[in-house]
Design an enzyme around this catalytic site. Structure first.
Site, PDB file in Angstrom:
ATOM      1  N   LYS A 122       0.865  -1.191   0.000  1.00 13.51           N
ATOM      2  CA  LYS A 122       0.000   0.000   0.000  1.00 13.51           C
ATOM      3  C   LYS A 122       0.891   1.227   0.000  1.00 13.51           C
ATOM      4  O   LYS A 122       1.458   1.593   1.017  1.00 13.51           O
ATOM      5  CB  LYS A 122      -0.866  -0.032   1.269  1.00 13.51           C
ATOM      6  CG  LYS A 122      -2.222   0.629   1.162  1.00 13.51           C
ATOM      7  CD  LYS A 122      -2.218   2.131   0.966  1.00 13.51           C
ATOM      8  CE  LYS A 122      -1.901   2.947   2.193  1.00 13.51           C
ATOM      9  NZ  LYS A 122      -1.683   4.371   1.832  1.00 13.51           N
TER      10      LYS A 122
ATOM     11  N   CYS B  93      13.883  10.172   6.896  1.00 13.11           N
ATOM     12  CA  CYS B  93      13.829   9.687   8.288  1.00 13.11           C
ATOM     13  C   CYS B  93      15.181   9.834   8.973  1.00 13.11           C
ATOM     14  O   CYS B  93      15.260  10.104  10.159  1.00 13.11           O
ATOM     15  CB  CYS B  93      13.353   8.256   8.335  1.00 13.11           C
ATOM     16  SG  CYS B  93      14.136   7.215   7.106  1.00 13.11           S
TER      17      CYS B  93
ATOM     18  N   GLU C  68       9.708   1.379  11.078  1.00 11.22           N
ATOM     19  CA  GLU C  68      10.789   2.357  10.887  1.00 11.22           C
ATOM     20  C   GLU C  68      10.110   3.721  10.946  1.00 11.22           C
ATOM     21  O   GLU C  68       9.351   4.076  10.057  1.00 11.22           O
ATOM     22  CB  GLU C  68      11.458   2.080   9.545  1.00 11.22           C
ATOM     23  CG  GLU C  68      12.832   2.677   9.462  1.00 11.22           C
ATOM     24  CD  GLU C  68      12.804   3.983   8.714  1.00 11.22           C
ATOM     25  OE1 GLU C  68      12.718   5.031   9.397  1.00 11.22           O
ATOM     26  OE2 GLU C  68      12.862   3.947   7.481  1.00 11.22           O
TER      27      GLU C  68
ATOM     28  N   GLU D 275      10.573  15.493  15.217  1.00  6.90           N
ATOM     29  CA  GLU D 275      10.936  15.441  13.805  1.00  6.90           C
ATOM     30  C   GLU D 275      10.146  16.506  13.023  1.00  6.90           C
ATOM     31  O   GLU D 275       8.916  16.503  13.052  1.00  6.90           O
ATOM     32  CB  GLU D 275      10.590  14.051  13.267  1.00  6.90           C
ATOM     33  CG  GLU D 275      11.042  13.800  11.864  1.00  6.90           C
ATOM     34  CD  GLU D 275      10.815  12.345  11.431  1.00  6.90           C
ATOM     35  OE1 GLU D 275       9.701  11.828  11.605  1.00  6.90           O
ATOM     36  OE2 GLU D 275      11.773  11.744  10.913  1.00  6.90           O
TER      37      GLU D 275
HETATM   38  P1  NAD Z   1       1.996   8.541   7.985  1.00  4.24           P
HETATM   39  O1  NAD Z   1       2.806   7.778   8.951  1.00  4.24           O
HETATM   40  O2  NAD Z   1       0.592   8.848   8.388  1.00  4.24           O
HETATM   41  O3  NAD Z   1       1.924   7.756   6.580  1.00  4.24           O
HETATM   42  C1  NAD Z   1       2.777   6.687   6.202  1.00  4.24           C
HETATM   43  C2  NAD Z   1       1.973   5.572   5.522  1.00  4.24           C
HETATM   44  O4  NAD Z   1       1.008   5.063   6.443  1.00  4.24           O
HETATM   45  C3  NAD Z   1       1.158   6.018   4.294  1.00  4.24           C
HETATM   46  O5  NAD Z   1       1.136   4.966   3.328  1.00  4.24           O
HETATM   47  C4  NAD Z   1      -0.242   6.190   4.860  1.00  4.24           C
HETATM   48  O6  NAD Z   1      -1.251   6.040   3.887  1.00  4.24           O
HETATM   49  C5  NAD Z   1      -0.296   5.063   5.859  1.00  4.24           C
HETATM   50  N1  NAD Z   1      -1.284   5.242   6.940  1.00  4.24           N
HETATM   51  C6  NAD Z   1      -1.790   6.391   7.445  1.00  4.24           C
HETATM   52  N2  NAD Z   1      -2.676   6.136   8.421  1.00  4.24           N
HETATM   53  C7  NAD Z   1      -2.725   4.787   8.546  1.00  4.24           C
HETATM   54  C8  NAD Z   1      -3.441   3.909   9.412  1.00  4.24           C
HETATM   55  N3  NAD Z   1      -4.287   4.363  10.323  1.00  4.24           N
HETATM   56  N4  NAD Z   1      -3.219   2.578   9.295  1.00  4.24           N
HETATM   57  C9  NAD Z   1      -2.352   2.097   8.379  1.00  4.24           C
HETATM   58  N5  NAD Z   1      -1.663   2.877   7.526  1.00  4.24           N
HETATM   59  C10 NAD Z   1      -1.843   4.212   7.611  1.00  4.24           C
HETATM   60  O7  NAD Z   1       2.784   9.850   7.636  1.00  4.24           O
HETATM   61  P2  NAD Z   1       2.262  11.323   7.216  1.00  4.24           P
HETATM   62  O8  NAD Z   1       1.051  11.745   7.985  1.00  4.24           O
HETATM   63  O9  NAD Z   1       2.128  11.307   5.752  1.00  4.24           O
HETATM   64  O10 NAD Z   1       3.499  12.214   7.670  1.00  4.24           O
HETATM   65  C11 NAD Z   1       3.523  12.802   8.954  1.00  4.24           C
HETATM   66  C12 NAD Z   1       4.909  12.802   9.556  1.00  4.24           C
HETATM   67  O11 NAD Z   1       5.406  11.468   9.623  1.00  4.24           O
HETATM   68  C13 NAD Z   1       6.005  13.525   8.789  1.00  4.24           C
HETATM   69  O12 NAD Z   1       5.996  14.873   8.986  1.00  4.24           O
HETATM   70  C14 NAD Z   1       7.242  12.867   9.332  1.00  4.24           C
HETATM   71  O13 NAD Z   1       7.623  13.442  10.541  1.00  4.24           O
HETATM   72  C15 NAD Z   1       6.794  11.440   9.542  1.00  4.24           C
HETATM   73  N6  NAD Z   1       7.187  10.573   8.423  1.00  4.24           N
HETATM   74  C16 NAD Z   1       8.267   9.784   8.595  1.00  4.24           C
HETATM   75  C17 NAD Z   1       8.696   8.987   7.546  1.00  4.24           C
HETATM   76  C18 NAD Z   1       9.882   8.098   7.675  1.00  4.24           C
HETATM   77  O14 NAD Z   1      10.496   7.777   6.679  1.00  4.24           O
HETATM   78  N7  NAD Z   1      10.192   7.623   8.844  1.00  4.24           N
HETATM   79  C19 NAD Z   1       8.021   8.991   6.327  1.00  4.24           C
HETATM   80  C20 NAD Z   1       6.880   9.794   6.200  1.00  4.24           C
HETATM   81  C21 NAD Z   1       6.493  10.574   7.265  1.00  4.24           C
END
Ligand code: NAD
Length: 482
Positions: free
Chosen positions: A176, A285, A251, A385
């Site tokens: 996904k 990250c 991660e 972060e």
């Molecule tokens: P997120 O963690 O919400 O999204 C990451 C993935 O999880 C996406 O594919 C999203 O569709 C999915 N997701 C979202 N809600 C979910 C749920 N309830 N159950 C299962 N999957 C779900 O990240 P975001 O809101 O897009 O970004 C917010 C913050 O997260 C950023 O500002 C950053 O600090 C952090 N982030 C970290 C990384 C990393 O590489 N560690 C990557 C993206 C974002």
């Protein structure tokens, strides 16, 4: 670019979502719609998991020679390289990243497939001495249906790193991608479709996190979940998995420091400190978002960092600048909030801190490279972060203080140490609570071979390298009496 309606990839077929709804994905550099993709929901995830389960249990996959799994992974690597320019452009359009970074991402993806291709027929158990008359041995078996929930910052690389390891070890996959950046994942599915992989081994469902993501992480018939993203979502994914007693690999980002000692090679260190926070507009990250400098060189070193940050070129990813835009308005608003809090916390902005507004960049969320000083190391902005090209500087006097500062957040993903004193470098590396420590470099070129993952809230389990194979295998012990 032509707006296309892209489909889900389930059981080797391209299909519409059950609800027949679509959503748009935009170019962060100018807000233009690049494509429409399917809004997959619970029913679509169900179909994908069913396909992955059937494929996993099929005679075809169960008796598929490991070396042939490897051959298919090699083929995917080759196809990624053949189509590298097209895929890099797609990644740049979808994420906003500079084209050079897009190209590096495609090459990294190809390297993952290549690395794990070579491992497919080298996964085996051990014989264990127990007592005379007993032959005891272990089998390292595939775990089953694996779920891969991927973030938007390195969509192709992060998907490739876990999917390649999962397929190499004989699992099946439901992936996904993030709703903001689904296009290179769809392209990868196209390449996989032509690779000879049996139907149902790889499935891809695009959709929102709260719908398709939640359905996948709560699914009872998924055997393992790999998640990369925010702490909050990671924790929700873990709760879903806990209900079904399924293992997770998480991660979750970081607040990684570069520790700069007075005896370092300053030119090298300045260069890498800047690169580590500017890469992918700080939306990495492992970004070097904290800069810890020894008192005696603080002003001089910081001055050099500021000069270099001011010289960073900002522009649209397709024009290949040093720095592209922030992903979207939501992320940009979040960054602005951090800047406001920083001001209230007494921060001194040495450069940046604002949106970059220039002709041609009006419709993208471009943010200036930013250096902040004067924050309390325990303050919110120093601890959380930000995910932007924003580095916060601190100072220390002694090695012990440096270690305390470096370890002084809830995260523990990466640490950079800059010193010519190798004994000190090792002493400090031993005391750092982070999954990767780099001495006189930062990232070692990305290294698909190096285990990667967090301490503390940066997550657990290791991706990359041979360690990742543990995520996707389960150990069986067999004892035979003779
Ligand atoms: P997120 O963690 O919400 O999204 C990451 C993935 O999880 C996406 O594919 C999203 O569709 C999915 N997701 C979202 N809600 C979910 C749920 N309830 N159950 C299962 N999957 C779900 O990240 P975001 O809101 O897009 O970004 C917010 C913050 O997260 C950023 O500002 C950053 O600090 C952090 N982030 C970290 C990384 C990393 O590489 N560690 C990557 C993206 C974002």
């Amino acid at each position: 670019m032509k707006t296309e309606n892209r489909l889900l990839y389930i059981n080797g077929e391209w299909v519409e979502s059950v609800g027949k709804e679509v959503f748009e994905t935009n170019n962060p550099a100018n807000g233009e719609i690049i494509a429409k993709v399917q809004r997959g929901k619970e029913e679509d995830i169900d179909a994908a998991v069913k396909a992955a389960r059937n494929a996993f249990e099929s005679n075809e996959w169960q008796s598929f020679p490991p070396i042939d799994r490897g051959r298919i992974l090699y083929k995917i690597a080759e196809e990624l390289r053949k189509n590298a320019e097209e895929i890099a452009m797609l990644e740049t359009l979808d994420t906003g990243k500079p084209l050079t970074q897009g190209r590096k991402d495609v090459e990294a993806a190809a390297l993952y497939f290549e690395y794990y291709a070579g491992m497919a027929d080298k996964i085996f158990g051990e014989t264990i001495p127990v007592q005379p008359g007993i032959l005891d041995y272990t089998l390292r078996e595939p775990i089953g249906v694996t779920a891969h929930i991927v973030p938007w910052n390195y969509p192709l690389q992060i998907l490739s790193r876990s999917v390649s390891a999962a397929i190499a070890t004989g699992n099946t996959v439901v992936a996904k991608p993030a709703e903001d950046t689904p296009l290179t994942a769809l392209k990868l599915a196209e390449l996989i479709d032509k690779s000879g992989l049996p139907k149902g081994v790889f499935n891809l469902v695009t959709g929102y996190g709260s719908e398709a993501g939640a359905a996948l992480s709560n699914h009872r018939d998924v055997d393992h979940i790999t998640f990369t993203g925010s702490v909050q979502t990671g924790s929700a994914v873990m709760m879903g998995a806990a209900k079904n007693v399924k293992p997770v690999t998480l991660e979750l980002g970081g607040k990684s420091p570069n520790i700069v000692f007075e005896d370092c090679d300053q030119t090298e260190a300045v260069d890498w400190v800047v690169r580590s926070i500017v890469q992918n507009a700080g939306q990495t990250c492992s970004a070097g978002s904290r800069l810890l400098i020894q008192d005696s060189i603080k002003q001089e070193f910081l001055q050099k960092v500021v000069e270099k940050m001011k010289a960073i070129s900002i522009g649209k990813g397709v024009d290949d600048p040093d720095l592209g835009p922030i992903l979207n308005e939501k992320q940009y608003t979040r960054v602005l909030e951090f800047m406001e809090v920083a001001e209230n916390e007494g921060a001194k902005f040495l450069t940046g801190g604002k949106r970059e507004r220039r002709d041609g960049l009006e419709n993208g969320f471009f943010f200036q490279p930013t250096v902040i000083d004067n924050l309390n190391p325990k303050s919110y902005v120093a601890q959380e972060e930000i995910f932007a090209p924003v580095v916060a500087a601190f100072s220390f006097e002694t090695e012990e203080q440096a270690i305390e500062l470096a370890n002084g957040t809830d995260y523990g993903l990466v640490t950079g140490i800059w010193t010519k004193d190798s004994a000190r470098a090792h002493r400090v590396a031993n005391k750092i609570r982070a999954g990767q420590v780099f001495i006189n470099n930062y990232g070692a070129g990305g290294g698909v071979q190096m285990p990667f993952g967090g301490y503390k809230k940066s997550g657990f389990g290791r991706e990359k390298g041979l360690e990742a194979l543990r995520n996707y295998t389960i150990l069986k012990n067999v004892a035979l009496k003779y």
